[in-house]
Design a protein around this motif. Structure first.
Motif, PDB file in Angstrom:
ATOM      1  N   VAL A  81      55.847  33.137  40.163  1.00  0.00           N
ATOM      2  CA  VAL A  81      56.692  34.322  40.301  1.00  0.00           C
ATOM      3  C   VAL A  81      55.868  35.493  39.781  1.00  0.00           C
ATOM      4  CG1 VAL A  81      58.895  35.396  39.718  1.00  0.00           C
ATOM      5  CG2 VAL A  81      58.745  32.894  39.925  1.00  0.00           C
ATOM      6  N   THR A  82      55.405  36.323  40.713  1.00  0.00           N
ATOM      7  CA  THR A  82      54.477  37.377  40.330  1.00  0.00           C
ATOM      8  C   THR A  82      54.960  38.764  40.727  1.00  0.00           C
ATOM      9  OG1 THR A  82      52.188  38.173  40.494  1.00  0.00           O
ATOM     10  CG2 THR A  82      53.093  37.101  42.452  1.00  0.00           C
ATOM     11  N   PRO A  83      54.794  39.721  39.818  1.00  0.00           N
ATOM     12  CA  PRO A  83      55.043  41.105  40.204  1.00  0.00           C
ATOM     13  C   PRO A  83      53.837  41.625  40.984  1.00  0.00           C
ATOM     14  CG  PRO A  83      54.281  41.039  37.951  1.00  0.00           C
ATOM     15  CD  PRO A  83      54.394  39.610  38.411  1.00  0.00           C
ATOM     16  N   GLN A  84      54.018  42.766  41.595  1.00  0.00           N
ATOM     17  CA  GLN A  84      52.900  43.467  42.215  1.00  0.00           C
ATOM     18  C   GLN A  84      52.631  44.703  41.380  1.00  0.00           C
ATOM     19  OE1 GLN A  84      52.317  43.853  46.572  1.00  0.00           O
ATOM     20  NE2 GLN A  84      52.755  46.013  46.214  1.00  0.00           N
ATOM     21  N   TYR A  85      51.435  44.764  40.803  1.00  0.00           N
ATOM     22  CA  TYR A  85      51.008  45.921  40.026  1.00  0.00           C
ATOM     23  C   TYR A  85      49.872  46.601  40.781  1.00  0.00           C
ATOM     24  CZ  TYR A  85      53.287  43.670  35.952  1.00  0.00           C
ATOM     25  OH  TYR A  85      54.186  43.088  35.082  1.00  0.00           O
ATOM     26  N   ASN A  86      50.035  47.858  41.140  1.00  0.00           N
ATOM     27  CA  ASN A  86      48.974  48.601  41.826  1.00  0.00           C
ATOM     28  C   ASN A  86      48.413  47.834  43.019  1.00  0.00           C
ATOM     29  OD1 ASN A  86      49.127  50.726  39.878  1.00  0.00           O
ATOM     30  ND2 ASN A  86      48.021  49.404  38.469  1.00  0.00           N
ATOM     31  N   LEU A  87      49.312  47.252  43.795  1.00  0.00           N
ATOM     32  CA  LEU A  87      49.010  46.500  45.023  1.00  0.00           C
ATOM     33  C   LEU A  87      48.296  45.177  44.762  1.00  0.00           C
ATOM     34  CD1 LEU A  87      48.043  49.406  47.466  1.00  0.00           C
ATOM     35  CD2 LEU A  87      50.278  48.420  47.017  1.00  0.00           C
ATOM     36  N   GLY A  88      48.320  44.692  43.534  1.00  0.00           N
ATOM     37  CA  GLY A  88      47.717  43.403  43.219  1.00  0.00           C
ATOM     38  C   GLY A  88      48.595  42.629  42.256  1.00  0.00           C
ATOM     39  N   TYR A  89      48.168  41.413  41.921  1.00  0.00           N
ATOM     40  CA  TYR A  89      48.904  40.587  40.971  1.00  0.00           C
ATOM     41  C   TYR A  89      48.346  40.820  39.565  1.00  0.00           C
ATOM     42  CZ  TYR A  89      44.862  37.556  41.656  1.00  0.00           C
ATOM     43  OH  TYR A  89      43.588  37.082  41.724  1.00  0.00           O
ATOM     44  N   PRO A  90      49.081  40.475  38.517  1.00  0.00           N
ATOM     45  CA  PRO A  90      48.648  40.802  37.152  1.00  0.00           C
ATOM     46  C   PRO A  90      47.482  39.952  36.652  1.00  0.00           C
ATOM     47  CG  PRO A  90      50.741  39.644  37.097  1.00  0.00           C
ATOM     48  CD  PRO A  90      50.422  39.884  38.536  1.00  0.00           C
ATOM     49  N   ALA A  91      46.715  40.559  35.770  1.00  0.00           N
ATOM     50  CA  ALA A  91      45.569  39.877  35.159  1.00  0.00           C
ATOM     51  C   ALA A  91      45.998  38.631  34.394  1.00  0.00           C
ATOM     52  CB  ALA A  91      44.831  40.842  34.235  1.00  0.00           C
ATOM     53  N   SER A  92      47.202  38.668  33.812  1.00  0.00           N
ATOM     54  CA  SER A  92      47.691  37.505  33.052  1.00  0.00           C
ATOM     55  C   SER A  92      47.783  36.264  33.934  1.00  0.00           C
ATOM     56  CB  SER A  92      49.061  37.811  32.439  1.00  0.00           C
ATOM     57  OG  SER A  92      49.957  38.287  33.434  1.00  0.00           O
ATOM     58  N   LEU A  93      48.176  36.432  35.175  1.00  0.00           N
ATOM     59  CA  LEU A  93      48.277  35.302  36.102  1.00  0.00           C
ATOM     60  C   LEU A  93      46.898  34.803  36.507  1.00  0.00           C
ATOM     61  CD1 LEU A  93      50.060  33.408  37.726  1.00  0.00           C
ATOM     62  CD2 LEU A  93      50.252  35.190  39.483  1.00  0.00           C
ATOM     63  N   LYS A  94      45.999  35.715  36.819  1.00  0.00           N
ATOM     64  CA  LYS A  94      44.624  35.328  37.184  1.00  0.00           C
ATOM     65  C   LYS A  94      43.969  34.582  36.029  1.00  0.00           C
ATOM     66  CE  LYS A  94      40.788  35.638  39.714  1.00  0.00           C
ATOM     67  NZ  LYS A  94      40.180  34.338  39.873  1.00  0.00           N
ATOM     68  N   ASN A  95      44.115  35.099  34.827  1.00  0.00           N
ATOM     69  CA  ASN A  95      43.530  34.452  33.656  1.00  0.00           C
ATOM     70  C   ASN A  95      44.080  33.035  33.474  1.00  0.00           C
ATOM     71  OD1 ASN A  95      41.922  34.593  31.132  1.00  0.00           O
ATOM     72  ND2 ASN A  95      43.932  34.482  30.154  1.00  0.00           N
ATOM     73  N   ALA A  96      45.382  32.883  33.633  1.00  0.00           N
ATOM     74  CA  ALA A  96      46.014  31.574  33.413  1.00  0.00           C
ATOM     75  C   ALA A  96      45.521  30.526  34.401  1.00  0.00           C
ATOM     76  CB  ALA A  96      47.536  31.717  33.506  1.00  0.00           C
ATOM     77  N   VAL A  97      45.384  30.909  35.659  1.00  0.00           N
ATOM     78  CA  VAL A  97      44.931  29.903  36.639  1.00  0.00           C
ATOM     79  C   VAL A  97      43.446  29.628  36.507  1.00  0.00           C
ATOM     80  CG1 VAL A  97      46.811  30.339  38.259  1.00  0.00           C
ATOM     81  CG2 VAL A  97      44.634  31.536  38.569  1.00  0.00           C
ATOM     82  N   ASP A  98      42.668  30.626  36.079  1.00  0.00           N
ATOM     83  CA  ASP A  98      41.224  30.435  35.950  1.00  0.00           C
ATOM     84  C   ASP A  98      40.824  29.494  34.822  1.00  0.00           C
ATOM     85  OD1 ASP A  98      40.627  31.996  38.110  1.00  0.00           O
ATOM     86  OD2 ASP A  98      40.000  33.761  36.957  1.00  0.00           O
ATOM     87  N   TYR A  99      41.712  29.251  33.878  1.00  0.00           N
ATOM     88  CA  TYR A  99      41.410  28.338  32.775  1.00  0.00           C
ATOM     89  C   TYR A  99      41.107  26.923  33.266  1.00  0.00           C
ATOM     90  CZ  TYR A  99      42.279  30.617  28.294  1.00  0.00           C
ATOM     91  OH  TYR A  99      42.170  31.367  27.158  1.00  0.00           O
ATOM     92  N   LEU A 100      41.701  26.542  34.384  1.00  0.00           N
ATOM     93  CA  LEU A 100      41.658  25.147  34.836  1.00  0.00           C
ATOM     94  C   LEU A 100      41.181  25.078  36.280  1.00  0.00           C
ATOM     95  CD1 LEU A 100      45.210  24.220  33.506  1.00  0.00           C
ATOM     96  CD2 LEU A 100      43.035  23.978  32.280  1.00  0.00           C
ATOM     97  N   PHE A 101      40.895  23.864  36.736  1.00  0.00           N
ATOM     98  CA  PHE A 101      40.564  23.680  38.149  1.00  0.00           C
ATOM     99  C   PHE A 101      41.196  22.405  38.698  1.00  0.00           C
ATOM    100  CE2 PHE A 101      37.826  22.214  41.644  1.00  0.00           C
ATOM    101  CZ  PHE A 101      38.059  23.265  42.531  1.00  0.00           C
ATOM    102  N   LYS A 102      40.729  21.273  38.249  1.00  0.00           N
ATOM    103  CA  LYS A 102      41.220  20.000  38.809  1.00  0.00           C
ATOM    104  C   LYS A 102      42.728  19.813  38.596  1.00  0.00           C
ATOM    105  CE  LYS A 102      36.804  17.713  38.489  1.00  0.00           C
ATOM    106  NZ  LYS A 102      35.948  16.775  37.782  1.00  0.00           N
ATOM    107  N   GLU A 103      43.252  20.382  37.522  1.00  0.00           N
ATOM    108  CA  GLU A 103      44.678  20.244  37.228  1.00  0.00           C
ATOM    109  C   GLU A 103      45.556  20.858  38.327  1.00  0.00           C
ATOM    110  OE1 GLU A 103      42.505  20.376  33.239  1.00  0.00           O
ATOM    111  OE2 GLU A 103      42.315  21.296  35.216  1.00  0.00           O
ATOM    112  N   TRP A 104      45.006  21.831  39.059  1.00  0.00           N
ATOM    113  CA  TRP A 104      45.748  22.494  40.134  1.00  0.00           C
ATOM    114  C   TRP A 104      45.595  21.784  41.483  1.00  0.00           C
ATOM    115  CZ3 TRP A 104      48.765  25.956  37.968  1.00  0.00           C
ATOM    116  CH2 TRP A 104      48.319  26.757  36.910  1.00  0.00           C
TER     117      TRP A 104
END
Length: 193
Positions: A81-104
């Protein structure tokens, strides 16, 4: 039973993400084979990615990362569930998914966005990221259009807002597509090696 993590992507102090997430979950037609659990990135308070190894290696030095890995491994799929900030998604979401790989990898996902223009641009951008993580993102991406009339004087969504009802059908369509992804995964032949 499939366990779905519903990830609130915003961590802003005056965010509406929890309210929208609560409404979204109430809008989903009950299913006997799916349960939902909210994962609030604000509560997780993940620092900017600070692991010495690449996430694809799955070698984690920090306790917080190990806990995050276990949380994500324990889920069969996700609704972002993501907001749109300045036509993009928030850094908090990008950071959270980038922590992992195989788990996704290979897990079905839904991207639900919200903004004054529905958040479609943020959803499209984030879809590229979920593809890189090998998530099985469904075709339907609910985009919730916010309006000034939905908010009270304090900037909070009013309790009696009925403007969300129009999105119930598209949200349930996305969940049905997620169920279809689960079925495809179960039918996939197992590699004997």
């Amino acid at each position: 039973m499939k366990h779905i993590g519903v990830i609130i992507g915003s961590t802003r102090p005056n965010r509406v993400g929890p309210t929208i997430t609560k409404w979204l979950l109430q809008s989903i037609t009950p299913r006997h084979n799916i349960s939902f659990e909210i994962i609030d990135l604000k509560a997780w308070n993940l620092p900017l990615l600070d692991e010495p190894e690449m996430p694809a290696k799955g070698i984690y030095a920090n306790e917080k990362t190990k806990q995050w890995s276990e949380e994500i491994k324990s889920k069969d799929g996700f609704i972002f569930v993501t907001p749109q900030y300045n036509l993009g998604y928030p850094a908090s979401l990008k950071n959270a998914v980038d922590y992992l790989f195989k788990e996704w990898n290979e897990k079905p996902a839904i991207i639900a966005s919200y903004a004054y223009r529905g958040g479609g641009k943020a959803a499209d951008q984030f879809r590229q990221v979920t593809s890189g993580l090998k998530l099985k993102t469904v075709e339907t991406m609910p985009a919730i259009n916010l309006s000034v009339e939905m908010f009270n004087e304090e900037g909070r969504i009013k309790d009696d807002v009925d403007g969300f009802d129009q999105y119930s059908e598209v949200i349930n369509k996305a969940v049905t597509e997620m169920e279809e992804e689960f079925n495809k995964l179960e039918e996939k032949p197992v590699n004997p090696l």
